[in-house]
Enzyme design. Structure first.
Site, PDB file in Angstrom:
ATOM      1  N   LYS A 181       1.203  -0.761  -0.087  1.00 14.37           N
ATOM      2  CA  LYS A 181      -0.076   0.056  -0.153  1.00 14.37           C
ATOM      3  C   LYS A 181       0.846   1.258  -0.041  1.00 14.37           C
ATOM      4  O   LYS A 181       0.677   1.929  -0.463  1.00 14.37           O
ATOM      5  CB  LYS A 181      -0.779   0.246   0.940  1.00 14.37           C
ATOM      6  CG  LYS A 181      -2.105  -0.430   1.313  1.00 14.37           C
ATOM      7  CD  LYS A 181      -3.642  -0.196   1.396  1.00 14.37           C
ATOM      8  CE  LYS A 181      -4.262  -1.707   1.549  1.00 14.37           C
ATOM      9  NZ  LYS A 181      -4.318  -3.008   1.435  1.00 14.37           N
TER      10      LYS A 181
ATOM     11  N   SER B 151       1.962  -9.463  -0.843  1.00  8.05           N
ATOM     12  CA  SER B 151       1.562  -8.786  -0.668  1.00  8.05           C
ATOM     13  C   SER B 151       1.898  -7.511   0.667  1.00  8.05           C
ATOM     14  O   SER B 151       1.966  -6.212   0.656  1.00  8.05           O
ATOM     15  CB  SER B 151      -0.349  -8.580  -1.336  1.00  8.05           C
ATOM     16  OG  SER B 151      -0.783  -9.015  -0.176  1.00  8.05           O
TER      17      SER B 151
ATOM     18  N   GLU C 129     -10.655   7.342   3.427  1.00  6.34           N
ATOM     19  CA  GLU C 129     -11.473   6.936   3.781  1.00  6.34           C
ATOM     20  C   GLU C 129     -10.905   5.050   4.596  1.00  6.34           C
ATOM     21  O   GLU C 129      -9.583   4.730   3.500  1.00  6.34           O
ATOM     22  CB  GLU C 129     -12.266   6.120   3.170  1.00  6.34           C
ATOM     23  CG  GLU C 129     -12.271   5.193   1.996  1.00  6.34           C
ATOM     24  CD  GLU C 129     -11.106   5.025   1.572  1.00  6.34           C
ATOM     25  OE1 GLU C 129     -10.657   6.143   1.109  1.00  6.34           O
ATOM     26  OE2 GLU C 129     -10.247   3.932   0.575  1.00  6.34           O
TER      27      GLU C 129
END
Ligand SMILES: *Cc1c(COP(=O)(O)O)cnc(C)c1O
Length: 411
Positions: free
Chosen positions: A88, A375, A110
């Site tokens: 991310k 990930s 968010e």
């Protein structure tokens, strides 16, 4: 065919389904992004922070033990080694530099489980921006550690009390804020979702995963892989890996969705179980009931717990460029244990879905080269796994409570 087209469609998916008041913000974003995309200085700055701050390039690790066990050549793209522990951060760095370029003064986001919130709070701290993160009250309760992390990093976490008090309500609240404060505020979205141009922007910032992988596998194997495998929540780590191989027809893409309690129970397998609909500004596959109301998603992996998916995946599905499958909570835990015990790498529960799928793939892909996106790392998930194992040991099964909790949310 140019994809996405001028109106932001990937085939029939994507677009901008937005209140009129947002039209100008999205246009400003699109125009700026087009400008910086090919700007040498901007790209150098992104590359600098990815390298020096986040730790790129990540290694493409040949998982020798797992390969021997499964009878195929498995390579792990180690996004788990990045600063903050997951992919991310790639997108967060790219978008905050975009915000800086646009002269914005404030960052909002968010978050569901808090992982995207933490990535945003991290880069906001790095670049000195005030940062406000909308988070459902219910999620705040379930993810105390991430709330604390964001606060430590200097972000303000704003509890959202409306609706089911989870991610989709946090999204709506963030959008409301953005409409009101668009002059000085940048809305930093965490995956390849939302109205155009977000799905394109996020995918481009994550494409570094696939670009590096392509170079690395060519160096190590002298050829491209047979399969790419990645978990799919909103779709950013998978598209980041897949996209740079789009024109390599011999490379098969496999996206692994969250099967949750199973495909007939609560799950987050939007591409497999959803229908075409609109959520958060884009047309894609959405989990919905027969009246078209959005269903609550469920996955043991917080990052996959989303009732829709990025429009580019819907497009890949429609043209058969990628194949989508699902792995249940129970099997994800098996994948989590497998990689931990065989390679000494504790994967995130999200990535564990992709890891488990390798066992299925091995049956038909003997000797093939398989490249998997790891990930994120699993440290954040230890408590959840422990709880799951304890419940199982008591014979109660983790599904009992999980199901009740989900039903509770629906009321
Ligand atoms: C958020 C997250 C995901 C899912 O998001 P995508 O946008 O589908 O990549 C997967 N893995 C980890 C570790 C995450 O934090």
């Amino acid at each position: 065919m140019k994809v996405p087209n001028k109106r932001g469609y990937f085939g029939q998916f994507g677009g901008k389904f937005i209140p009129e008041t947002l039209t100008c913000c999205l246009q400003e974003l699109e125009d700026t992004y087009k400008k910086v995309k090919n700007d040498k200085k901007f790209n150098e700055e992104v590359a600098y922070y990815l390298k020096e701050y986040a730790g790129r390039p990540t290694s493409l690790y040949f998982a020798d033990n797992l390969s021997k066990l499964l009878g195929m050549k498995v390579y792990l793209k180690r996004e788990d080694l990045l600063h903050t522990g997951a992919h991310k951060i790639n997108n967060a760095i790219g978008q905050i530099l975009l915000a800086k370029f646009m002269g914005k003064k404030r960052i909002i986001a968010e978050t569901g489980a808090g992982q995207h919130g933490v990535a945003v709070a991290t880069v906001a701290s790095l670049f000195g921006y005030p940062c406000e993160v909308y988070m459902g009250e219910e999620d705040i309760r379930r993810q105390r550690m991430n709330v604390f992390r964001m606060k430590i990093l200097g972000a303000r976490v704003i509890p959202v009390k409306s609706g089911s008090r989870t991610l989709k309500d946090a999204c709506s609240q963030a959008i409301r804020d953005w409409v009101t404060n668009v002059g000085d505020t940048y809305y930093l979205i965490g995956s390849t979702v939302g109205p155009y141009p977000y799905p394109l922007i996020v995918r481009d910032f994550q494409a570094v995963i696939g670009q590096e992988s392509r170079r690395q596998i060519l160096k190590k194997e002298g050829r491209l892989p047979d399969y790419l495998v990645a978990c799919v929540g909103g779709g950013s780590n998978s598209l980041g890996l897949f996209y740079p191989f789009f024109n390599d027809k011999g490379v098969k893409f496999i996206g692994v969705e969250a099967g949750g309690f199973g495909l007939s129970g609560f799950n987050a397998a939007s591409l497999i179980k959803g229908r075409v609909g609109v959520l958060h500004g884009a047309k894609s596959y959405v989990l919905q009931d027969k009246f078209g109301q959005i269903k609550n998603a469920h996955s043991i992996a917080a990052g996959l717990d989303y009732p829709a998916v990025g429009p580019e995946h819907a497009f890949y599905k429609s043209m058969n460029r990628a194949r989508y499958t699902a792995v249940t909570d129970k099997c994800a835990i098996k994948g989590f244990n497998l990689l931990s015990q065989v390679e000494g790498i504790i994967p995130a529960l999200e990535s564990s879905h992709a890891v488990y799928y390798l066992k299925k793939l091995a049956k038909k892909a003997a000797g093939k080269i398989v490249l998997v996106c790891l990930s994120g790392r699993g440290d954040k998930d230890l408590e959840i796994v422990q709880e799951y194992i304890n419940k199982r040991a008591k014979g109660q099964g983790a599904r009992g409570k999980g199901n009740r909790e989900k039903k509770g949310e629906r009321r």
